[in-house]
Design a protein around this motif. Structure first.
Motif, PDB file in Angstrom:
ATOM      1  N   GLN A  26      33.021 -48.142   8.288  1.00  0.00           N
ATOM      2  CA  GLN A  26      32.136 -48.728   9.292  1.00  0.00           C
ATOM      3  C   GLN A  26      32.781 -49.916   9.986  1.00  0.00           C
ATOM      4  O   GLN A  26      32.644 -50.084  11.210  1.00  0.00           O
ATOM      5  N   LEU A  27      33.501 -50.742   9.233  1.00  0.00           N
ATOM      6  CA  LEU A  27      34.199 -51.880   9.829  1.00  0.00           C
ATOM      7  C   LEU A  27      35.295 -51.428  10.787  1.00  0.00           C
ATOM      8  O   LEU A  27      35.599 -52.107  11.777  1.00  0.00           O
ATOM      9  N   ALA A  28      35.887 -50.270  10.481  1.00  0.00           N
ATOM     10  CA  ALA A  28      36.935 -49.725  11.341  1.00  0.00           C
ATOM     11  C   ALA A  28      36.356 -49.045  12.578  1.00  0.00           C
ATOM     12  O   ALA A  28      37.106 -48.617  13.469  1.00  0.00           O
ATOM     13  N   GLY A  29      35.027 -48.938  12.620  1.00  0.00           N
ATOM     14  CA  GLY A  29      34.378 -48.321  13.780  1.00  0.00           C
ATOM     15  C   GLY A  29      34.559 -46.821  13.859  1.00  0.00           C
ATOM     16  O   GLY A  29      34.558 -46.247  14.951  1.00  0.00           O
ATOM     17  N   LEU A  30      34.692 -46.184  12.706  1.00  0.00           N
ATOM     18  CA  LEU A  30      34.926 -44.737  12.674  1.00  0.00           C
ATOM     19  C   LEU A  30      33.695 -43.993  12.171  1.00  0.00           C
ATOM     20  O   LEU A  30      33.025 -44.437  11.225  1.00  0.00           O
ATOM     21  N   ARG A  31      33.418 -42.869  12.787  1.00  0.00           N
ATOM     22  CA  ARG A  31      32.360 -41.991  12.307  1.00  0.00           C
ATOM     23  C   ARG A  31      32.940 -41.031  11.272  1.00  0.00           C
ATOM     24  O   ARG A  31      34.137 -40.740  11.276  1.00  0.00           O
ATOM     25  N   ALA A  32      32.076 -40.523  10.417  1.00  0.00           N
ATOM     26  CA  ALA A  32      32.529 -39.630   9.354  1.00  0.00           C
ATOM     27  C   ALA A  32      33.238 -38.407   9.919  1.00  0.00           C
ATOM     28  O   ALA A  32      34.269 -37.968   9.379  1.00  0.00           O
ATOM     29  N   ASN A  33      32.717 -37.843  11.024  1.00  0.00           N
ATOM     30  CA  ASN A  33      33.346 -36.637  11.577  1.00  0.00           C
ATOM     31  C   ASN A  33      34.735 -36.913  12.133  1.00  0.00           C
ATOM     32  O   ASN A  33      35.607 -36.043  12.144  1.00  0.00           O
ATOM     33  N   GLN A  34      34.986 -38.154  12.595  1.00  0.00           N
ATOM     34  CA  GLN A  34      36.321 -38.515  13.077  1.00  0.00           C
ATOM     35  C   GLN A  34      37.314 -38.562  11.915  1.00  0.00           C
ATOM     36  O   GLN A  34      38.457 -38.115  12.037  1.00  0.00           O
ATOM     37  N   VAL A  35      36.848 -39.108  10.782  1.00  0.00           N
ATOM     38  CA  VAL A  35      37.716 -39.239   9.611  1.00  0.00           C
ATOM     39  C   VAL A  35      38.112 -37.870   9.063  1.00  0.00           C
ATOM     40  O   VAL A  35      39.298 -37.599   8.821  1.00  0.00           O
ATOM     41  N   VAL A  36      37.139 -36.997   8.870  1.00  0.00           N
ATOM     42  CA  VAL A  36      37.457 -35.697   8.269  1.00  0.00           C
ATOM     43  C   VAL A  36      38.316 -34.851   9.210  1.00  0.00           C
ATOM     44  O   VAL A  36      39.141 -34.038   8.750  1.00  0.00           O
ATOM     45  N   LYS A  37      38.155 -35.044  10.505  1.00  0.00           N
ATOM     46  CA  LYS A  37      38.961 -34.289  11.465  1.00  0.00           C
ATOM     47  C   LYS A  37      40.422 -34.711  11.383  1.00  0.00           C
ATOM     48  O   LYS A  37      41.335 -33.875  11.382  1.00  0.00           O
ATOM     49  N   ARG A  38      40.656 -36.021  11.281  1.00  0.00           N
ATOM     50  CA  ARG A  38      42.038 -36.524  11.203  1.00  0.00           C
ATOM     51  C   ARG A  38      42.722 -36.101   9.901  1.00  0.00           C
ATOM     52  O   ARG A  38      43.918 -35.812   9.876  1.00  0.00           O
ATOM     53  N   LEU A  39      41.971 -36.093   8.808  1.00  0.00           N
ATOM     54  CA  LEU A  39      42.565 -35.778   7.505  1.00  0.00           C
ATOM     55  C   LEU A  39      42.474 -34.290   7.157  1.00  0.00           C
ATOM     56  O   LEU A  39      42.963 -33.871   6.107  1.00  0.00           O
ATOM     57  N   ILE A  40      41.843 -33.515   8.028  1.00  0.00           N
ATOM     58  CA  ILE A  40      41.622 -32.078   7.810  1.00  0.00           C
ATOM     59  C   ILE A  40      40.885 -31.862   6.490  1.00  0.00           C
ATOM     60  O   ILE A  40      41.286 -31.067   5.631  1.00  0.00           O
ATOM     61  N   TRP A  41      39.800 -32.612   6.315  1.00  0.00           N
ATOM     62  CA  TRP A  41      38.935 -32.490   5.146  1.00  0.00           C
ATOM     63  C   TRP A  41      37.643 -31.794   5.564  1.00  0.00           C
ATOM     64  O   TRP A  41      37.269 -31.785   6.735  1.00  0.00           O
ATOM     65  N   SER A  42      36.929 -31.276   4.568  1.00  0.00           N
ATOM     66  CA  SER A  42      35.574 -30.792   4.834  1.00  0.00           C
ATOM     67  C   SER A  42      34.656 -32.012   4.898  1.00  0.00           C
ATOM     68  O   SER A  42      34.903 -33.019   4.222  1.00  0.00           O
ATOM     69  N   PRO A  43      33.592 -31.953   5.696  1.00  0.00           N
ATOM     70  CA  PRO A  43      32.652 -33.079   5.762  1.00  0.00           C
ATOM     71  C   PRO A  43      32.068 -33.443   4.395  1.00  0.00           C
ATOM     72  O   PRO A  43      31.846 -34.618   4.105  1.00  0.00           O
ATOM     73  N   SER A  44      31.850 -32.427   3.560  1.00  0.00           N
ATOM     74  CA  SER A  44      31.239 -32.692   2.253  1.00  0.00           C
ATOM     75  C   SER A  44      32.161 -33.505   1.350  1.00  0.00           C
ATOM     76  O   SER A  44      31.682 -34.259   0.491  1.00  0.00           O
ATOM     77  N   LYS A  45      33.469 -33.388   1.531  1.00  0.00           N
ATOM     78  CA  LYS A  45      34.397 -34.138   0.694  1.00  0.00           C
ATOM     79  C   LYS A  45      34.228 -35.639   0.914  1.00  0.00           C
ATOM     80  O   LYS A  45      34.157 -36.416  -0.053  1.00  0.00           O
ATOM     81  N   LEU A  46      34.146 -36.054   2.155  1.00  0.00           N
ATOM     82  CA  LEU A  46      33.966 -37.476   2.445  1.00  0.00           C
ATOM     83  C   LEU A  46      32.582 -37.937   1.995  1.00  0.00           C
ATOM     84  O   LEU A  46      32.434 -39.046   1.455  1.00  0.00           O
ATOM     85  N   THR A  47      31.572 -37.097   2.190  1.00  0.00           N
ATOM     86  CA  THR A  47      30.223 -37.460   1.754  1.00  0.00           C
ATOM     87  C   THR A  47      30.187 -37.704   0.261  1.00  0.00           C
ATOM     88  O   THR A  47      29.604 -38.686  -0.217  1.00  0.00           O
TER      89      THR A  47
END
Length: 294
Positions: A26-47
């Motif tokens: 949140q401090l980095a100003g990133l949304r969860a979908n942006q993070v998983v897209k960059r790392l090629i993760w599933s959304p559930s992994k970050l959740t």
């Protein structure tokens, strides 16, 4: 922040790690979908990482997130340390003995229960799980879960009894407040001998453990805010900065609720339930009267 990571439980490390990672994102100003897209993760992994639901966390995953979020060296070392604990130590419910008796949702709940500072529990049909005797648990599973083998029942009984250690934790025992429907005192689960031992156990625990408070909701109270069903509300230490959660369970499923608005409703409901229930001293008298009926 955990001051002694080496002695911390994996469950506590997972919760702190999830909270810290979420704050960094949140401090980095990133949304969860942006993070998983960059790392090629599933959304559930970050959740799962951010809610502390993974059994073990890969230090390399934590390092990748810290790099993306721009965390400093001290923060990276701390969070990687949390991840290492989850990889090298096990919570008791992760052992092969218990795993067949624990669903994924219940596993997530156990991690929260093990680190909670306080639990508020309303029960309409059962003695609260943290107050049940072994014979009472066994009688419930033999009837409510027909088809289970004796070995499977043994696992469920052991899980239930092991959970009760939270009331006698060496560091800070769980502060437990339970409100129980009067009907529970008279429902003959397992027969008269089982019920006498069960009610004696409730009375003993309520009398001997100062952090345990048991109240009875009498029939004469009429309609009350718990009539929609049983629920458990968990609170955590303020310095952990973990928000309260609600746990709901039924025959087919279980649910951990984190939504602030919904949790607030349950907190208000429990306050109402406590206000309508008998006080601890009068409740103890009712428990002992019911014991004589059995």
């Amino acid at each position: 922040m955990i001051t002694d990571i080496e002695s911390a439980t994996p469950a506590l490390c997972r919760l702190h790690l999830g909270r810290e990672l979420r704050q960094l994102r949140q401090l980095a100003g990133l949304r969860a979908n942006q993070v998983v897209k960059r790392l090629i993760w599933s959304p559930s992994k970050l959740t799962r990482l951010e809610t502390g639901e993974n059994a073990a966390v890969e230090p390399s995953d934590v390092m990748a997130l810290c790099e993306m979020y721009g965390a400093d060296a001290e923060k990276r070392a701390l969070l990687t340390g949390y991840a290492v604990v989850t990889k090298t130590k096990r919570d008791w419910w992760q052992s092969g003995e218990f795993r067949p008796a624990i669903t994924p949702t219940f596993k997530a709940y156990l991690g929260l229960e093990a680190t909670a500072s306080a639990m508020h529990n309303y029960e309409a049909e059962f003695v609260p799980g943290l107050l049940q005797t072994e014979a009472y648990v066994r009688a419930i599973y033999q009837v409510a879960r027909r088809g289970l083998s004796e070995e499977e029942i043994d696992r469920h009984v052991t899980v239930r009894i092991t959970r009760q250690e939270a009331l006698r934790r060496a560091d800070t025992p769980l502060r437990f407040a339970a409100v129980v429907n009067e009907a529970v005192l008279y429902r003959g689960v397992g027969g008269a001998a089982v019920m006498r031992a069960q009610l004696e156990h409730i009375a003993e625990v309520a009398s001997s453990l100062p952090r345990v408070r048991v109240q009875i909701m009498p029939f004469r109270a009429g309609a009350h805010t718990g009539m929609n069903g049983a629920f458990t509300l968990l609170r955590f230490h303020e310095h952990d900065a973990i928000k309260p959660i609600v746990y709901l369970e039924n025959l087919g499923d279980a649910q951990v609720i984190r939504s602030g608005t919904c949790v607030d409703r349950y907190e208000d409901a429990f306050s109402g339930i406590q206000a309508d229930a008998l006080g601890p001293k009068e409740s103890l008298g009712m428990i002992r009267a019911a014991l004589r009926e059995h």
